[in-house]
Design an enzyme around this catalytic site. Structure first.
Site, PDB file in Angstrom:
ATOM      1  CG  ASN A  36      50.612  36.149  39.712  1.00 48.60           C
ATOM      2  OD1 ASN A  36      51.075  37.045  40.438  1.00 48.60           O
ATOM      3  ND2 ASN A  36      49.425  36.264  39.131  1.00 48.60           N
ATOM      4  CB  SER A 124      40.920  35.991  27.387  1.00 47.41           C
ATOM      5  OG  SER A 124      40.493  37.298  27.680  1.00 47.41           O
ATOM      6  CE1 TYR A 149      46.794  36.878  29.452  1.00 48.43           C
ATOM      7  CE2 TYR A 149      45.060  38.368  28.718  1.00 48.43           C
ATOM      8  CZ  TYR A 149      45.455  37.201  29.336  1.00 48.43           C
ATOM      9  OH  TYR A 149      44.498  36.334  29.823  1.00 48.43           O
ATOM     10  CE  LYS A 153      45.312  33.647  28.102  1.00 47.24           C
ATOM     11  NZ  LYS A 153      45.735  32.395  28.719  1.00 47.24           N
ATOM     12  CG  ASN A 199      41.943  42.939  36.463  1.00 48.39           C
ATOM     13  OD1 ASN A 199      42.871  42.202  36.750  1.00 48.39           O
ATOM     14  ND2 ASN A 199      41.601  43.167  35.203  1.00 48.39           N
ATOM     15  CG  LEU A 200      35.689  47.786  38.455  1.00 51.50           C
ATOM     16  CD1 LEU A 200      36.110  49.237  38.674  1.00 51.50           C
ATOM     17  CD2 LEU A 200      34.427  47.719  37.586  1.00 51.50           C
ATOM     18  NE  ARG A 231      35.849  45.526  29.841  1.00 52.53           N
ATOM     19  CZ  ARG A 231      35.752  46.675  29.166  1.00 52.53           C
ATOM     20  NH1 ARG A 231      34.577  47.065  28.679  1.00 52.53           N
ATOM     21  NH2 ARG A 231      36.824  47.427  28.960  1.00 52.53           N
TER      22      ARG A 231
HETATM   23  P1  NAD Z   1      46.847  33.522  38.172  1.00 53.10           P
HETATM   24  O1  NAD Z   1      48.077  34.303  37.877  1.00 53.10           O
HETATM   25  O2  NAD Z   1      46.185  33.716  39.482  1.00 53.10           O
HETATM   26  O3  NAD Z   1      47.147  31.961  37.989  1.00 53.10           O
HETATM   27  C1  NAD Z   1      48.076  31.465  37.072  1.00 53.10           C
HETATM   28  C2  NAD Z   1      48.988  30.494  37.813  1.00 53.10           C
HETATM   29  O4  NAD Z   1      49.926  29.936  36.889  1.00 53.10           O
HETATM   30  C3  NAD Z   1      49.800  31.153  38.922  1.00 53.10           C
HETATM   31  O5  NAD Z   1      49.624  30.404  40.127  1.00 53.10           O
HETATM   32  C4  NAD Z   1      51.241  31.096  38.438  1.00 53.10           C
HETATM   33  O6  NAD Z   1      52.155  30.934  39.497  1.00 53.10           O
HETATM   34  C5  NAD Z   1      51.203  29.909  37.493  1.00 53.10           C
HETATM   35  N1  NAD Z   1      52.180  29.933  36.400  1.00 53.10           N
HETATM   36  C6  NAD Z   1      52.392  30.931  35.511  1.00 53.10           C
HETATM   37  N2  NAD Z   1      53.347  30.584  34.640  1.00 53.10           N
HETATM   38  C7  NAD Z   1      53.756  29.335  34.975  1.00 53.10           C
HETATM   39  C8  NAD Z   1      54.715  28.437  34.452  1.00 53.10           C
HETATM   40  N3  NAD Z   1      55.494  28.759  33.421  1.00 53.10           N
HETATM   41  N4  NAD Z   1      54.872  27.235  35.047  1.00 53.10           N
HETATM   42  C9  NAD Z   1      54.113  26.890  36.111  1.00 53.10           C
HETATM   43  N5  NAD Z   1      53.188  27.698  36.650  1.00 53.10           N
HETATM   44  C10 NAD Z   1      53.009  28.914  36.087  1.00 53.10           C
HETATM   45  O7  NAD Z   1      45.829  33.809  36.954  1.00 53.10           O
HETATM   46  P2  NAD Z   1      44.280  33.470  36.826  1.00 53.10           P
HETATM   47  O8  NAD Z   1      43.506  34.734  36.938  1.00 53.10           O
HETATM   48  O9  NAD Z   1      43.918  32.328  37.685  1.00 53.10           O
HETATM   49  O10 NAD Z   1      44.223  33.055  35.284  1.00 53.10           O
HETATM   50  C11 NAD Z   1      44.323  31.705  34.884  1.00 53.10           C
HETATM   51  C12 NAD Z   1      44.282  31.635  33.372  1.00 53.10           C
HETATM   52  O11 NAD Z   1      43.079  32.228  32.899  1.00 53.10           O
HETATM   53  C13 NAD Z   1      45.418  32.368  32.662  1.00 53.10           C
HETATM   54  O12 NAD Z   1      45.783  31.620  31.524  1.00 53.10           O
HETATM   55  C14 NAD Z   1      44.790  33.674  32.259  1.00 53.10           C
HETATM   56  O13 NAD Z   1      45.423  34.220  31.128  1.00 53.10           O
HETATM   57  C15 NAD Z   1      43.380  33.217  31.921  1.00 53.10           C
HETATM   58  N6  NAD Z   1      42.380  34.282  32.006  1.00 53.10           N
HETATM   59  C16 NAD Z   1      42.279  35.018  33.143  1.00 53.10           C
HETATM   60  C17 NAD Z   1      41.347  36.040  33.237  1.00 53.10           C
HETATM   61  C18 NAD Z   1      41.256  36.897  34.463  1.00 53.10           C
HETATM   62  O14 NAD Z   1      40.706  38.009  34.376  1.00 53.10           O
HETATM   63  N7  NAD Z   1      41.728  36.471  35.632  1.00 53.10           N
HETATM   64  C19 NAD Z   1      40.493  36.293  32.157  1.00 53.10           C
HETATM   65  C20 NAD Z   1      40.610  35.509  31.000  1.00 53.10           C
HETATM   66  C21 NAD Z   1      41.568  34.494  30.939  1.00 53.10           C
HETATM   67  C1  WQD Z   2      36.819  46.480  33.697  1.00 53.55           C
HETATM   68  C2  WQD Z   2      36.245  47.873  33.468  1.00 53.55           C
HETATM   69  C3  WQD Z   2      37.921  49.535  33.061  1.00 53.55           C
HETATM   70  C4  WQD Z   2      39.778  49.617  36.966  1.00 53.55           C
HETATM   71  C5  WQD Z   2      41.020  42.724  31.609  1.00 53.55           C
HETATM   72  C6  WQD Z   2      41.909  42.194  30.519  1.00 53.55           C
HETATM   73  C7  WQD Z   2      41.269  41.049  29.825  1.00 53.55           C
HETATM   74  C8  WQD Z   2      40.795  39.978  30.803  1.00 53.55           C
HETATM   75  C9  WQD Z   2      40.060  40.550  31.963  1.00 53.55           C
HETATM   76  C10 WQD Z   2      42.385  38.199  30.883  1.00 53.55           C
HETATM   77  C11 WQD Z   2      36.936  48.628  32.327  1.00 53.55           C
HETATM   78  C12 WQD Z   2      37.165  49.841  34.328  1.00 53.55           C
HETATM   79  C13 WQD Z   2      38.976  49.312  35.901  1.00 53.55           C
HETATM   80  C14 WQD Z   2      39.627  50.877  37.608  1.00 53.55           C
HETATM   81  C15 WQD Z   2      37.860  51.402  36.079  1.00 53.55           C
HETATM   82  N1  WQD Z   2      41.891  39.257  31.372  1.00 53.55           N
HETATM   83  N2  WQD Z   2      38.023  50.196  35.472  1.00 53.55           N
HETATM   84  N3  WQD Z   2      38.656  51.731  37.144  1.00 53.55           N
HETATM   85  O1  WQD Z   2      39.716  45.614  30.996  1.00 53.55           O
HETATM   86  O2  WQD Z   2      37.654  44.159  30.842  1.00 53.55           O
HETATM   87  O3  WQD Z   2      39.825  43.121  31.025  1.00 53.55           O
HETATM   88  O4  WQD Z   2      40.770  41.657  32.512  1.00 53.55           O
HETATM   89  O5  WQD Z   2      42.224  37.653  29.849  1.00 53.55           O
HETATM   90  O6  WQD Z   2      42.188  40.538  28.921  1.00 53.55           O
HETATM   91  O7  WQD Z   2      42.169  43.237  29.606  1.00 53.55           O
HETATM   92  O8  WQD Z   2      38.894  44.290  33.017  1.00 53.55           O
HETATM   93  O9  WQD Z   2      38.744  44.754  35.411  1.00 53.55           O
HETATM   94  O10 WQD Z   2      40.575  45.865  34.086  1.00 53.55           O
HETATM   95  O11 WQD Z   2      38.227  46.592  33.756  1.00 53.55           O
HETATM   96  O12 WQD Z   2      36.988  52.194  35.686  1.00 53.55           O
HETATM   97  O13 WQD Z   2      40.342  51.224  38.551  1.00 53.55           O
HETATM   98  O14 WQD Z   2      36.479  48.652  34.655  1.00 53.55           O
HETATM   99  O15 WQD Z   2      38.248  50.711  32.367  1.00 53.55           O
HETATM  100  O16 WQD Z   2      35.967  49.407  31.691  1.00 53.55           O
HETATM  101  P1  WQD Z   2      39.016  44.408  31.388  1.00 53.55           P
HETATM  102  P2  WQD Z   2      39.193  45.361  34.137  1.00 53.55           P
END
Ligand code: NAD
Ligand code: WQD
Length: 340
Positions: A36, A124, A149, A153, A199-200, A231
């Site tokens: 990704n 998360s 998902y 976590k 995501n928003l 949020r």
């Molecule tokens: P991302 O997808 O941009 O980064 C994850 C990276 O891990 C990618 O580069 C992907 O290629 C790599 N990857 C996935 N599976 C792999 C595997 N089996 N072996 C080697 N590489 C692998 O995601 P991100 O937004 O940077 O998120 C990073 C972490 O934070 C994740 O664990 C995600 O669940 C967590 N997280 C993200 C958010 C968010 O909203 N972005 C919120 C809360 C928690």
């Molecule tokens: C934010 C707000 C939507 C898009 C997700 C995962 C969570 C975490 C973070 C990893 C919500 C609203 C969104 C749109 C909208 N990831 N929205 N119109 O839902 O808080 O969390 O990402 O751990 O696990 O569930 O983030 O950015 O999707 O939404 O109105 O086109 O924006 O309904 O209220 P969320 P989000």
């Protein structure tokens, strides 16, 4: 100089953390299978910090590859484990894909790196579901997950608690992120969403640049001041710095136990409509949006109590909503001009 393994280091949060680790004087080794993310992110990181980090491309679910890597890298003192799949909707459609990737990668790492290892895990705020009280503290009870998902976590946190209890050489910090947004101030790294963003903020920037139609606000009948959901949005660079603070706490042996958990957010809630306004005012771009129905599985409002992080990690956010929106917009324009 301590050597830190950053799994998922070419991803969104990982790439920003690699930059902050370098700025703080750490040596970094990245493992990513590029499932990704793009290999070009390494050049982008080099353009920011002046050196290309050591990079190994393989799937962390492959136990043999993890073992071989560990044998050749016995100078690694810390791991920041970002690598995981993260698309909530896809996880409902393909639960086994998520359970396999998010658990096997974690277990493979813990099986080989468990002597004198500092381990920071990406958790998360999704583990809280809709909290009973706000701002939510780390001691709030975890709610049944809304998606596979989210479940990965929650169970990963349990795996870490149980493993830490019997592995004195493993020192773990789990960081529960709220909603990471924005991009690096150089606009050289940022989020690269796959397909139509759920995501928003990525949807907003893609709508503003003309790649998507109008934004649909998912519900305006919530029990919030303007009716839209709330949020705790956090700038990805502030989030990256929280990882450096967590590694420092572990290195300095300041942790009170070998498993600790911290909320990583701003402590402030913003509604969907407030985010739309903040984007317009900080970029000067006009957005088209319409009100739609609530999105299934969404919670009404959440924001974190971040006093534990402030006190024990010595960390707090520095960048406001305007900087989150401005940097997200600069990144969107950058990738339009320089497609990945
Ligand atoms: P991302 O997808 O941009 O980064 C994850 C990276 O891990 C990618 O580069 C992907 O290629 C790599 N990857 C996935 N599976 C792999 C595997 N089996 N072996 C080697 N590489 C692998 O995601 P991100 O937004 O940077 O998120 C990073 C972490 O934070 C994740 O664990 C995600 O669940 C967590 N997280 C993200 C958010 C968010 O909203 N972005 C919120 C809360 C928690
Ligand atoms: C934010 C707000 C939507 C898009 C997700 C995962 C969570 C975490 C973070 C990893 C919500 C609203 C969104 C749109 C909208 N990831 N929205 N119109 O839902 O808080 O969390 O990402 O751990 O696990 O569930 O983030 O950015 O999707 O939404 O109105 O086109 O924006 O309904 O209220 P969320 P989000």
């Amino acid at each position: 100089m301590s050597k830190i393994l950053v799994t998922g280091g070419t991803g969104y949060i990982g790439s920003h953390t690699v930059v902050e680790l370098h700025n703080a004087g750490y040596e970094v080794v990245i493992v990513d299978d590029l499932s990704n993310s793009s290999i070009k992110i390494l050049d982008q990181i080099e353009a920011i910090i002046g050196v290309k980090p050591e990079f190994h491309q393989f799937d962390l679910c492959d136990a043999q590859k993890v073992n071989e890597f560990a044998a050749k890298h016995n100078d690694i003192t810390g791991i920041i484990h970002f690598a995981a799949f993260k698309a909530v909707g896809e996880s409902v459609q393909k639960p086994l894909k998520y359970y396999r990737n998010n658990f096997f990668s974690l277990i493979n790492l813990l099986e080989v790196f468990n002597e004198n290892i500092d381990f920071v895990f990406s958790s998360s705020c999704t583990v809280y579901g809709q909290p009973d009280s706000l701002p939510v503290t780390e001691s709030e009870k975890v709610k049944p997950a809304e998606s596979p998902y989210g479940n990965t976590k929650q169970i990963a946190e349990e795996i870490l608690v149980e493993t830490a209890a019997v592995t004195p050489g493993l020192n773990i910090v789990a960081l529960r992120y709220f909603n990471p947004v924005g991009a690096h101030k150089t606009a050289l790294i940022g989020e690269l969403p796959n397909g139509v963003p759920a995501n928003l903020v990525p949807f907003i920037t893609q709508s503003a640049i003309g790649k998507r139609g109008p934004i649909v606000v998912h519900g305006n009948d919530y029990d919030t001041p303007d009716g839209s959901a709330i949020r705790d949005y956090i700038h990805v660079v502030d989030l990256a710095k929280a990882h450096v603070a967590a590694i420092k706490r572990l290195e300095e042996k300041k942790a009170e136990a070998n498993y600790e958990v911290f909320n990583i957010g701003t402590g402030k809630g913003s509604s969907v409509l407030e985010i739309i306004n903040a984007f317009e005012s900080s970029t000067g771009e006009k957005l088209n949006y319409q009100i739609g129905p609530r999105r299934g599985g969404d919670i009404e409002k959440i924001y974190g109590d971040v006093s534990k992080s402030k006190e024990l990690l010595g960390w707090q956010t520095e960048l406001d909503l305007n900087e989150m929106m401005r940097s997200a917009w600069e990144w969107e324009k950058y990738i339009k001009a320089n497609p990945f």
